[in-house]
Design a protein around this motif. Structure first.
Motif, PDB file in Angstrom:
ATOM      1  N   GLU A  59      15.112  36.553 -37.536  1.00 48.52           N
ATOM      2  CA  GLU A  59      14.750  37.039 -36.206  1.00 48.52           C
ATOM      3  C   GLU A  59      15.617  38.254 -35.876  1.00 48.52           C
ATOM      4  O   GLU A  59      16.786  38.119 -35.518  1.00 48.52           O
ATOM      5  N   ASN A  61      14.947  41.246 -33.830  1.00 50.94           N
ATOM      6  CA  ASN A  61      14.936  42.048 -32.606  1.00 50.94           C
ATOM      7  C   ASN A  61      16.248  41.950 -31.841  1.00 50.94           C
ATOM      8  O   ASN A  61      16.741  42.933 -31.294  1.00 50.94           O
ATOM      9  N   THR A 142      13.064  35.567 -31.551  1.00 53.14           N
ATOM     10  CA  THR A 142      11.681  36.033 -31.674  1.00 53.14           C
ATOM     11  C   THR A 142      10.807  34.819 -31.947  1.00 53.14           C
ATOM     12  O   THR A 142      11.290  33.690 -32.018  1.00 53.14           O
ATOM     13  N   THR A 148       4.093  35.649 -32.992  1.00 48.76           N
ATOM     14  CA  THR A 148       4.746  36.642 -32.148  1.00 48.76           C
ATOM     15  C   THR A 148       4.731  36.178 -30.704  1.00 48.76           C
ATOM     16  O   THR A 148       3.794  35.482 -30.272  1.00 48.76           O
ATOM     17  N   GLU A 199      13.033  35.374 -25.760  1.00 48.86           N
ATOM     18  CA  GLU A 199      12.116  35.416 -26.904  1.00 48.86           C
ATOM     19  C   GLU A 199      11.256  36.664 -26.790  1.00 48.86           C
ATOM     20  O   GLU A 199      10.746  36.970 -25.714  1.00 48.86           O
ATOM     21  N   GLY A 201       8.625  39.248 -29.591  1.00 48.07           N
ATOM     22  CA  GLY A 201       8.273  39.803 -30.888  1.00 48.07           C
ATOM     23  C   GLY A 201       8.110  38.746 -31.963  1.00 48.07           C
ATOM     24  O   GLY A 201       7.935  37.561 -31.686  1.00 48.07           O
ATOM     25  N   GLU A 202       8.190  39.190 -33.216  1.00 51.43           N
ATOM     26  CA  GLU A 202       7.953  38.330 -34.366  1.00 51.43           C
ATOM     27  C   GLU A 202       9.107  38.443 -35.358  1.00 51.43           C
ATOM     28  O   GLU A 202       9.906  39.393 -35.284  1.00 51.43           O
ATOM     29  N   ASN A 207      10.197  45.096 -32.938  1.00 50.88           N
ATOM     30  CA  ASN A 207       9.127  45.328 -31.981  1.00 50.88           C
ATOM     31  C   ASN A 207       9.688  46.143 -30.826  1.00 50.88           C
ATOM     32  O   ASN A 207      10.579  45.687 -30.111  1.00 50.88           O
ATOM     33  N   ALA A 210       9.563  44.569 -27.223  1.00 53.14           N
ATOM     34  CA  ALA A 210      10.451  43.409 -27.075  1.00 53.14           C
ATOM     35  C   ALA A 210      11.913  43.835 -27.044  1.00 53.14           C
ATOM     36  O   ALA A 210      12.720  43.284 -26.287  1.00 53.14           O
TER      37      ALA A 210
END
Length: 315
Positions: A59, A61, A142, A148, A199, A201-202, A207, A210
C-alpha cells in the motif's frame, strides 16, 4: 521551549529534524533490516502526532503522502512533534507484498510481543518506540487485493477528539468503524491515543487524487491540533457520514462489467454492472441491495462466486 524528544535511544533537540532507523531483525545474510523514521521536533510543546504507512507492504499512497507532508514542515515554526514512519512493514514493502515473510497480516498482530513471531515483534517495536510516545495518530492505507477505495476516513466517531480530527481531515466520507482485534488502531486506543485511518486508492500504485486528499487532510488535522497555521487549500464540503457499509458480492463466476464509479450515489436495486462470459449471451445483473455511495470497487473483471465487487456506504 520544549524538552528534547526521546526516541530509539536518541534525544532530538527542539527546533530540529532528524532521521533515524529502528533495527528490526537480521536477514539470513546477516544484513540488518531497519524501519526508517523521521522526527520533526518543534521548539514549542504541543501534540505529538505519528504518521504511519505501509503497514501492508504493497500500500504505497501513504508513503508518498508522508513524504509530501514532511516537505512542508519547518521545525522552527512547528508546535509539537511529528513522528513519520512511512514504511512500517519493510519486509512486505521490499517484496511488494501485503504480508510479512511468514504470511502474517501485521495489522492483526498489535500490540505485539517482543518475544513473539516476526510480526508480533515488529508490532511491539512500533508500539513501544512510536505509539506510546505520541498523543495522536494517522494511519494511511489503500484498498487491497485488486480493489480501490474512494478517499475515506475510518475512525471511532463516538470519541469526541477523534471526531474533531476526522471532521478536520475533510475526506469525502468518514465511516464510523468498529475497532478490529489486533489492529494498530485498536492497540493505540488502549493507550487513549485517538487514531484516524485513511483509505484511498489501490495497492502497488500511486493515485494522484488519493495522495492529494491525504496530504491536505493531514495538514488540516495538524492545523486543528494547533501544530501549524491553517493550510491554504480550497474550501471543502463537510464529509459525508456513514455508519454501515455493505459489500456486493458475485452470485456467480464470470467476467464482471462495471457500470458505476467511486463516489457515485446509487439507489436500492440500481444495476451496478453485470456478469457474463467472454462471448455474447446470457448475463446476470448485479444490483445494489441498499442505497448509498460507492466507496470501493474491484478492479479485476475476472470474478469467482462470492468475490467482492462493489462497496456501498449507507449515509
Amino acid at each position: 521551549m520544549t524538552s528534547p524528544f526521546q526516541i530509539a535511544g536518541e534525544a532530538i533537540p527542539p527546533g530540529a529534524r532528524h532521521r533515524l532507523e529502528l533495527p528490526i531483525a537480521r536477514l539470513p545474510t546477516e544484513t540488518w533490516v531497519s524501519m526508517p523514521l523521521e522526527v520533526v521536533h518543534g521548539r514549542r510543546p504541543g501534540p505529538r502526532l505519528w504518521l504511519s504507512a505501509a503497514v501492508h507492504g504493497d500500500e504505497l499512497n501513504g508513503v508518498e503522502i508522508i513524504r509530501q507532508v514532511l516537505e512542508t514542515l519547518d521545525p522552527v515554526t512547528l508546535v509539537g512533534t511529528i513522528v513519520a514512519a512511512p514504511i512500517i512493514n519493510v519486509f512486505g514493502f521490499l517484496n511488494q507484498s501485503r504480508y510479512l515473510p511468514d504470511r502474517r497480516d501485521l495489522n492483526r498482530c498489535f500490540p505485539g510481543n517482543s518475544k513473539g513471531s516476526l510480526a508480533s515483534r515488529l508490532a511491539n517495536l512500533f508500539m513501544t518506540e512510536v505509539v506510546q510516545r505520541c498523543t495522536h495518530g494517522i494511519d494511511l492505507h489503500t484498498g487491497s487485493n485488486h480493489r480501490t477505495n474512494w478517499p475515506q476516513i475510518r475512525a471511532n466517531l463516538a470519541d469526541p477528539e477523534t471526531l474533531r480530527c476526522a471532521n478536520a481531515f475533510r475526506a469525502p466520507i468518514m465511516i464510523s468503524s468498529d475497532l478490529r482485534d489486533g489492529s494498530l488502531r485498536e492497540a493505540a486506543s488502549e493507550y487513549g491515543v485517538p487514531v484516524l485511518l485513511y483509505e484511498g486508492g489501490e495497492p502497488q500504485r500511486f493515485n494522484r487524487e488519493a495522495i492529494s486528499r491525504g496530504v491536505e487532510g493531514v495538514l488540516r488535522v495538524m492545523s486543528v491540533l494547533g501544530m501549524c497555521k491553517r493550510p491554504k487549500f480550497k474550501k471543502r464540503e463537510e464529509s459525508l457520514v456513514a455508519r454501515t457499509t455493505t459489500w456486493v458480492r458475485a452470485r456467480r463466476g464470470g467476467i464482471f462489467r462495471l457500470e458505476v464509479e467511486l463516489g457515485d450515489r446509487v439507489k436500492k436495486k440500481q444495476q451496478l454492472g453485470f456478469i457474463g462470459n467472454a462471448l455474447a449471451g446470457e448475463v446476470s445483473a448485479v444490483s445494489a441491495p441498499v442505497a448509498g455511495v460507492v466507496i470501493g470497487l474491484s478492479n479485476n473483471p475476472l470474478v469467482n462466486q462470492g468475490d467482492s465487487l462493489v462497496h456501498i456506504a449507507e449515509l
